[in-house]
Design a protein around this motif. Structure first.
Motif, PDB file in Angstrom:
ATOM      1  N   ILE A  34       0.853  -1.186   0.000  1.00  0.00           N
ATOM      2  CA  ILE A  34       0.000   0.000   0.000  1.00  0.00           C
ATOM      3  C   ILE A  34       0.891   1.239   0.000  1.00  0.00           C
ATOM      4  O   ILE A  34       1.908   1.273   0.705  1.00  0.00           O
ATOM      5  N   ALA A  35       0.497   2.219  -0.775  1.00  0.00           N
ATOM      6  CA  ALA A  35       1.301   3.437  -0.919  1.00  0.00           C
ATOM      7  C   ALA A  35       0.494   4.677  -0.582  1.00  0.00           C
ATOM      8  O   ALA A  35      -0.734   4.675  -0.671  1.00  0.00           O
ATOM      9  N   TRP A  36       1.209   5.711  -0.187  1.00  0.00           N
ATOM     10  CA  TRP A  36       0.653   7.066  -0.101  1.00  0.00           C
ATOM     11  C   TRP A  36       1.300   7.883  -1.221  1.00  0.00           C
ATOM     12  O   TRP A  36       2.522   7.878  -1.385  1.00  0.00           O
ATOM     13  N   ILE A  37       0.456   8.570  -1.948  1.00  0.00           N
ATOM     14  CA  ILE A  37       0.897   9.421  -3.054  1.00  0.00           C
ATOM     15  C   ILE A  37       0.255  10.789  -2.839  1.00  0.00           C
ATOM     16  O   ILE A  37      -0.884  10.873  -2.361  1.00  0.00           O
ATOM     17  N   ARG A  38       0.951  11.833  -3.178  1.00  0.00           N
ATOM     18  CA  ARG A  38       0.372  13.174  -3.019  1.00  0.00           C
ATOM     19  C   ARG A  38       0.486  13.960  -4.309  1.00  0.00           C
ATOM     20  O   ARG A  38       1.353  13.685  -5.149  1.00  0.00           O
ATOM     21  N   GLN A  39      -0.404  14.926  -4.426  1.00  0.00           N
ATOM     22  CA  GLN A  39      -0.354  15.825  -5.573  1.00  0.00           C
ATOM     23  C   GLN A  39      -0.565  17.241  -5.082  1.00  0.00           C
ATOM     24  O   GLN A  39      -1.646  17.580  -4.575  1.00  0.00           O
ATOM     25  N   ALA A  40       0.462  18.051  -5.231  1.00  0.00           N
ATOM     26  CA  ALA A  40       0.389  19.451  -4.845  1.00  0.00           C
ATOM     27  C   ALA A  40      -0.188  20.260  -6.002  1.00  0.00           C
ATOM     28  O   ALA A  40      -0.114  19.838  -7.169  1.00  0.00           O
ATOM     29  N   PRO A  41      -0.765  21.424  -5.720  1.00  0.00           N
ATOM     30  CA  PRO A  41      -1.334  22.254  -6.783  1.00  0.00           C
ATOM     31  C   PRO A  41      -0.306  22.557  -7.868  1.00  0.00           C
ATOM     32  O   PRO A  41       0.800  23.005  -7.585  1.00  0.00           O
ATOM     33  N   GLY A  42      -0.675  22.260  -9.103  1.00  0.00           N
ATOM     34  CA  GLY A  42       0.195  22.565 -10.233  1.00  0.00           C
ATOM     35  C   GLY A  42       1.376  21.637 -10.398  1.00  0.00           C
ATOM     36  O   GLY A  42       2.245  21.880 -11.238  1.00  0.00           O
ATOM     37  N   LYS A  43       1.423  20.561  -9.609  1.00  0.00           N
ATOM     38  CA  LYS A  43       2.551  19.631  -9.698  1.00  0.00           C
ATOM     39  C   LYS A  43       2.065  18.224 -10.016  1.00  0.00           C
ATOM     40  O   LYS A  43       0.887  17.905  -9.860  1.00  0.00           O
ATOM     41  N   GLU A  44       2.995  17.395 -10.451  1.00  0.00           N
ATOM     42  CA  GLU A  44       2.659  16.005 -10.733  1.00  0.00           C
ATOM     43  C   GLU A  44       2.573  15.203  -9.428  1.00  0.00           C
ATOM     44  O   GLU A  44       3.084  15.615  -8.386  1.00  0.00           O
ATOM     45  N   ARG A  45       1.942  14.082  -9.537  1.00  0.00           N
ATOM     46  CA  ARG A  45       1.832  13.208  -8.362  1.00  0.00           C
ATOM     47  C   ARG A  45       3.213  12.735  -7.937  1.00  0.00           C
ATOM     48  O   ARG A  45       4.085  12.483  -8.764  1.00  0.00           O
ATOM     49  N   GLU A  46       3.370  12.597  -6.620  1.00  0.00           N
ATOM     50  CA  GLU A  46       4.652  12.177  -6.054  1.00  0.00           C
ATOM     51  C   GLU A  46       4.414  11.040  -5.075  1.00  0.00           C
ATOM     52  O   GLU A  46       3.565  11.160  -4.175  1.00  0.00           O
ATOM     53  N   GLY A  47       5.133   9.971  -5.232  1.00  0.00           N
ATOM     54  CA  GLY A  47       5.058   8.890  -4.259  1.00  0.00           C
ATOM     55  C   GLY A  47       5.682   9.329  -2.950  1.00  0.00           C
ATOM     56  O   GLY A  47       6.809   9.824  -2.944  1.00  0.00           O
ATOM     57  N   VAL A  48       4.964   9.173  -1.856  1.00  0.00           N
ATOM     58  CA  VAL A  48       5.429   9.602  -0.543  1.00  0.00           C
ATOM     59  C   VAL A  48       6.012   8.434   0.241  1.00  0.00           C
ATOM     60  O   VAL A  48       7.104   8.529   0.791  1.00  0.00           O
ATOM     61  N   SER A  49       5.268   7.346   0.286  1.00  0.00           N
ATOM     62  CA  SER A  49       5.746   6.179   1.026  1.00  0.00           C
ATOM     63  C   SER A  49       5.013   4.941   0.531  1.00  0.00           C
ATOM     64  O   SER A  49       3.967   5.036  -0.112  1.00  0.00           O
ATOM     65  N   CYS A  50       5.587   3.798   0.862  1.00  0.00           N
ATOM     66  CA  CYS A  50       4.972   2.525   0.478  1.00  0.00           C
ATOM     67  C   CYS A  50       5.392   1.469   1.484  1.00  0.00           C
ATOM     68  O   CYS A  50       6.565   1.419   1.880  1.00  0.00           O
ATOM     69  N   ILE A  51       4.442   0.642   1.886  1.00  0.00           N
ATOM     70  CA  ILE A  51       4.731  -0.428   2.831  1.00  0.00           C
ATOM     71  C   ILE A  51       4.459  -1.768   2.171  1.00  0.00           C
ATOM     72  O   ILE A  51       3.412  -1.966   1.555  1.00  0.00           O
ATOM     73  N   SER A  52       5.424  -2.650   2.312  1.00  0.00           N
ATOM     74  CA  SER A  52       5.309  -3.994   1.759  1.00  0.00           C
ATOM     75  C   SER A  52       5.531  -4.982   2.892  1.00  0.00           C
ATOM     76  O   SER A  52       6.644  -5.070   3.419  1.00  0.00           O
ATOM     77  N   THR A  53       4.490  -5.699   3.260  1.00  0.00           N
ATOM     78  CA  THR A  53       4.610  -6.600   4.409  1.00  0.00           C
ATOM     79  C   THR A  53       5.326  -7.895   4.046  1.00  0.00           C
ATOM     80  O   THR A  53       5.875  -8.560   4.915  1.00  0.00           O
ATOM     81  N   ILE A  54       5.334  -8.259   2.768  1.00  0.00           N
ATOM     82  CA  ILE A  54       5.949  -9.542   2.396  1.00  0.00           C
ATOM     83  C   ILE A  54       7.454  -9.528   2.648  1.00  0.00           C
ATOM     84  O   ILE A  54       8.042 -10.553   2.960  1.00  0.00           O
ATOM     85  N   ASN A  55       8.094  -8.358   2.508  1.00  0.00           N
ATOM     86  CA  ASN A  55       9.518  -8.276   2.818  1.00  0.00           C
ATOM     87  C   ASN A  55       9.783  -7.303   3.958  1.00  0.00           C
ATOM     88  O   ASN A  55      10.932  -6.911   4.190  1.00  0.00           O
ATOM     89  N   ASP A  56       8.702  -6.923   4.650  1.00  0.00           N
ATOM     90  CA  ASP A  56       8.813  -6.104   5.849  1.00  0.00           C
ATOM     91  C   ASP A  56       9.611  -4.823   5.594  1.00  0.00           C
ATOM     92  O   ASP A  56      10.526  -4.470   6.343  1.00  0.00           O
ATOM     93  N   LYS A  57       9.270  -4.149   4.502  1.00  0.00           N
ATOM     94  CA  LYS A  57       9.970  -2.910   4.170  1.00  0.00           C
ATOM     95  C   LYS A  57       8.996  -1.756   3.989  1.00  0.00           C
ATOM     96  O   LYS A  57       7.886  -1.941   3.495  1.00  0.00           O
ATOM     97  N   THR A  58       9.458  -0.590   4.374  1.00  0.00           N
ATOM     98  CA  THR A  58       8.714   0.640   4.139  1.00  0.00           C
ATOM     99  C   THR A  58       9.642   1.621   3.444  1.00  0.00           C
ATOM    100  O   THR A  58      10.782   1.795   3.867  1.00  0.00           O
TER     101      THR A  58
END
Length: 120
Positions: A33-57
């Motif tokens: 699952i990921a969090w992505i953000r989009q600021a006014p006038g800007k492209e979407r940016e990946g903020v964070s992502c959590i993967s439980t299968i390899n226990d990484k964020t």
């Protein structure tokens, strides 16, 4: 099958907010699952992502050390704790589900977005 994001609002620079993303119709723990953000006038940016299968964020460099992503399997909800907020963090924040359990930016389901405004 849906994601419901919440928790946005107006906060002063240096403040904190916690975003939530509740899943229904599937088990969050089975997917990255990921969090992505989009600021006014800007492209979407990946903020964070959590993967439980390899226990990484993973975090974008712009938020490392300030944001923390976590998962509560009992509530089928992921969170994004945002501290030391800056004006540049102002954006609509979306949670998104990856097609599998790895953070590959291959999203097949999006939440509706929640607005975070950092302003004095």
């Amino acid at each position: 099958v849906q994601l419901q994001a919440s928790g946005g609002g107006l906060v002063q620079p240096g403040g904190s907010l916690r975003l939530s993303c509740a899943a229904s119709g599937f088990t969050l723990d089975d997917y990255a699952i990921a969090w992505i953000r989009q600021a006014p006038g800007k492209e979407r940016e990946g903020v964070s992502c959590i993967s439980t299968i390899n226990d990484k964020t993973y975090y974008a460099d712009s938020v490392k050390g300030r944001f923390t992503m976590s998962i509560d399997n009992a509530k089928n909800t992921v969170y994004l704790q945002m501290n030391s907020l800056e004006r540049e963090d102002t954006a609509v924040y979306y949670c998104a589900k990856e097609e599998g359990n790895y953070c590959l930016k291959e999203y097949d389901l999006w939440g509706q977005g929640t607005l975070v405004t950092v302003s004095s």
